[in-house]
Design a protein around this motif. Structure first.
Motif, short mmCIF file in Angstrom:
data_model
loop_
_atom_site.label_atom_id
_atom_site.label_comp_id
_atom_site.label_asym_id
_atom_site.label_seq_id
_atom_site.Cartn_x
_atom_site.Cartn_y
_atom_site.Cartn_z
N ASP A 65 -1.10 -2.25 -3.61
CA ASP A 65 -2.09 -3.18 -3.07
C ASP A 65 -3.35 -3.18 -3.95
OD1 ASP A 65 -2.51 -0.52 -2.29
OD2 ASP A 65 -3.79 -1.14 -0.63
N GLN A 66 -3.62 -2.03 -4.57
CA GLN A 66 -4.70 -1.88 -5.55
C GLN A 66 -4.14 -1.10 -6.73
OE1 GLN A 66 -7.86 -0.01 -3.24
NE2 GLN A 66 -8.76 -2.01 -2.80
N GLN A 113 -1.95 10.00 -5.85
CA GLN A 113 -3.22 9.83 -6.57
C GLN A 113 -4.27 10.81 -6.06
OE1 GLN A 113 -4.57 5.71 -7.26
NE2 GLN A 113 -2.59 5.01 -6.49
N LYS A 114 -4.32 11.00 -4.75
CA LYS A 114 -5.29 11.93 -4.18
C LYS A 114 -4.96 13.36 -4.58
CE LYS A 114 -7.55 13.27 0.14
NZ LYS A 114 -7.48 14.70 -0.16
N ALA A 124 1.37 1.76 -10.44
CA ALA A 124 0.64 2.62 -9.49
C ALA A 124 1.52 3.77 -9.04
CB ALA A 124 0.16 1.81 -8.28
N ARG A 125 0.85 4.78 -8.49
CA ARG A 125 1.52 5.83 -7.72
C ARG A 125 1.10 5.69 -6.26
NH1 ARG A 125 -1.22 10.52 -10.62
NH2 ARG A 125 -2.78 8.85 -10.64
N THR A 126 1.76 6.41 -5.38
CA THR A 126 1.38 6.33 -3.98
C THR A 126 -0.04 6.85 -3.82
OG1 THR A 126 2.22 8.54 -3.50
CG2 THR A 126 3.76 6.70 -3.24
N PRO A 127 -0.78 6.38 -2.81
CA PRO A 127 -2.13 6.88 -2.58
C PRO A 127 -2.17 8.40 -2.41
CG PRO A 127 -1.73 4.92 -1.27
CD PRO A 127 -0.42 5.29 -1.88
N GLU A 128 -1.12 8.95 -1.77
CA GLU A 128 -1.08 10.41 -1.58
C GLU A 128 -1.00 11.14 -2.91
OE1 GLU A 128 0.18 8.25 1.95
OE2 GLU A 128 0.94 8.24 -0.11
N GLY A 155 1.09 2.08 -3.44
CA GLY A 155 -0.17 2.04 -4.18
C GLY A 155 -0.39 0.74 -4.91
N GLU A 204 -3.23 0.87 -10.06
CA GLU A 204 -4.04 1.68 -10.98
C GLU A 204 -4.29 0.92 -12.28
OE1 GLU A 204 -3.25 6.09 -11.14
OE2 GLU A 204 -1.40 5.42 -10.13
N ALA A 256 0.82 -1.21 0.00
CA ALA A 256 0.00 0.00 0.00
C ALA A 256 0.86 1.26 0.00
CB ALA A 256 -0.93 0.00 1.21
#
Length: 478
Positions: free
Chosen positions: A256-257, A295-296, A289-293, A254, A259, A251
């Motif tokens: 774990d899920q 992406q947000k 993916a990119r980090t969740p931060e 990013g 993009e 996670a």
């Protein structure tokens, strides 16, 4: 000066002279011990080595072999065994060019404080190799193996031992393959690309990749698909972010899920030299993916993003990661690669030409323009196609160029409401598409809507449509 003093001075001079003579003699003796040699001083087959360590500058590395090579400081470190064998290769037949026998002053060769100390173990036997100064005159390095001699070696081991830990990691690899049999996209995009030759939906024999929607095969531009696959093949998996990521740590990146997940089933030829090469199937999965931060942040920024923000600035801000299959290694990838991968879509892969056919297959064109009908026909004369309008020979290069230049600016499938600018019906020597009907409607001052066989396809830059109209005028008005 008294006689006794003269005698003392003469004795002193004699002592000095004898000392110099003795030193020169010793120097000459040592010089005589320096000689050419083609001796092999070590023969250590790489397969027999069970341990390898070395000290270089402030770094210390140590590996041992237990069925496979293991990094002593971290057993989770994925060791590149080929790289270890590359380090050991010089010692399989370690040859020298000069030998200095029974050397006394190791310091003058840089061996009291060596540049690198290498230790090799083969079962019960241990070897220590010291790498000293580099002789600019001989272009070779001084080496000691602990037998009392100093050697100048033909192949400098320092060339391979001058490295960092990251150079020894076993990286995941993108396989080489002939073509993709299937590409499954999951995540931001959900669709599958399949490879199929001689498909009835193909515009030409070059169309071998298709998307299947609602039971219908939709042809893709082979060049677009292969360009995407080439980006995959050329991707650098060297810049690792972590080589031992656990499931609950994905996670952070990013992953774990992801993009986007790209799963490729491919075909590769076993032996291209054989007339009947055997094909082998393999599969390769890449998660992006990119980090969740990040992406947000993108979601928040997209609401206020300036329309004139350059693509380069956007790319520089991207920090993206990739993972191969279930590997525990996570890599940071270039922003350009991330954008390319995330650009996967049916519209990105499909033919950008409104009429993706060979114009050489067209033998008749019916044209409707400004309420009038025109027909162009062709005949083959001496292996050359000649075009006619009203039974008179005409030149259609501009018309041909204008038809093939029609390209989609975007694939908005909306029903036209504006005026019809021009329509064409092309008749082709093509079993799959013997006839194609094209209508171009004005959308606004800069674009038109293209309708192919009664289905809205895309927007087209109106300048292309104007060029087509002018090319028809050149033929029918002249």
């Amino acid at each position: 000066m008294s006689r006794s003093k003269k005698i003392v001075v003469l004795l002193f001079i004699l002592f000095i002279t004898c000392g110099v003579t003795f030193g020169v003699g010793r120097y000459e003796e040592q010089k005589e011990q320096i000689k050419n040699s083609d001796k092999t001083i070590l023969e250590l087959p790489g397969g027999d080595v069970t341990s390898l360590s070395w000290e270089y500058e402030s770094e210390e590395f140590a590996f041992h072999k237990d069925k496979q090579w293991i990094y002593d400081k971290d057993e989770a470190f994925p060791v590149d065994e080929d790289k270890i064998m590359e380090l050991l290769e010089p010692f399989e037949e370690f040859g020298v060019s000069f030998v200095i026998e029974e050397a006394n002053d190791y310091g003058q060769y840089g061996l009291e404080d060596p540049d690198c100390t290498i230790r090799i173990g083969t079962g019960e036997d241990k070897y220590e190799i010291l790498l000293g100064d580099y002789s600019e005159m001989d272009s070779e390095r001084y080496v000691s193996i602990g037998d009392g001699n100093v050697y100048l070696v033909k192949d400098d081991p320092m060339e391979t031992f001058r490295l960092e830990l990251k150079d020894l990691i076993r990286h995941d690899e993108v396989p080489e393959f002939e073509y993709a049999e299937e590409i499954q996209f999951t995540g931001k995009e959900e669709f599958k690309v399949v490879y199929e030759e001689n498909q009835d939906a193909a515009y030409s024999e070059e169309d071998v990749y298709f998307v299947k929607k609602k039971g219908e095969f939709l042809p893709l531009d082979t060049a677009n698909v292969e360009d995407y696959l080439q980006t995959l093949k050329d991707m650098s998996l060297k810049n690792y972010a972590s080589y031992d990521v656990l499931a609950d740590e994905l996670a952070v990146y990013g992953l774990d899920q992801p993009e986007l997940e790209i799963k490729t089933r491919y075909k590769v030829l076993e032996d291209e030299d054989k007339e009947e090469a055997e094909e082998k199937t393999g599969s390769f999965t890449l998660s992006i993916a990119r980090t969740p931060e990040e992406q947000k942040d993108e979601e928040d920024d997209s609401k206020n993003k300036e329309e004139d923000e350059s693509e380069d600035e956007e790319t520089e801000e991207i920090t993206a990661y990739a993972r191969v299959g279930d590997s525990r290694t996570v890599y940071q990838i270039a922003g350009e690669d991330y954008k390319k991968f995330m650009g996967a879509s049916y519209h990105e892969f499909r033919h950008q030409e409104i009429l993706p056919v060979y114009f050489s297959d067209v033998y008749q064109a019916d044209i409707s323009l400004e309420g009038k009908k025109y027909t162009l026909t062709s005949k083959n004369k001496k292996k050359e196609t000649v075009w006619y309008y009203n039974d008179e020979e005409v030149e259609i290069d501009n018309f041909k160029g204008a038809v093939t230049a029609l390209k989609a600016s975007d694939f908005e499938e909306e029903q036209p409401e504006g005026k019809e600018e021009i329509s064409l019906t092309l008749y082709l020597e093509n079993d799959n598409y013997p006839e194609i009907h094209l209508e171009l409607y004005r959308y606004d001052g800069s674009s038109c809507i293209a309708v192919v066989d009664d289905e809205p396809v895309s927007h087209v830059d109106r300048s292309y449509v104007v060029d087509l109209i002018e090319a028809v005028h050149e033929i029918v008005l002249d």
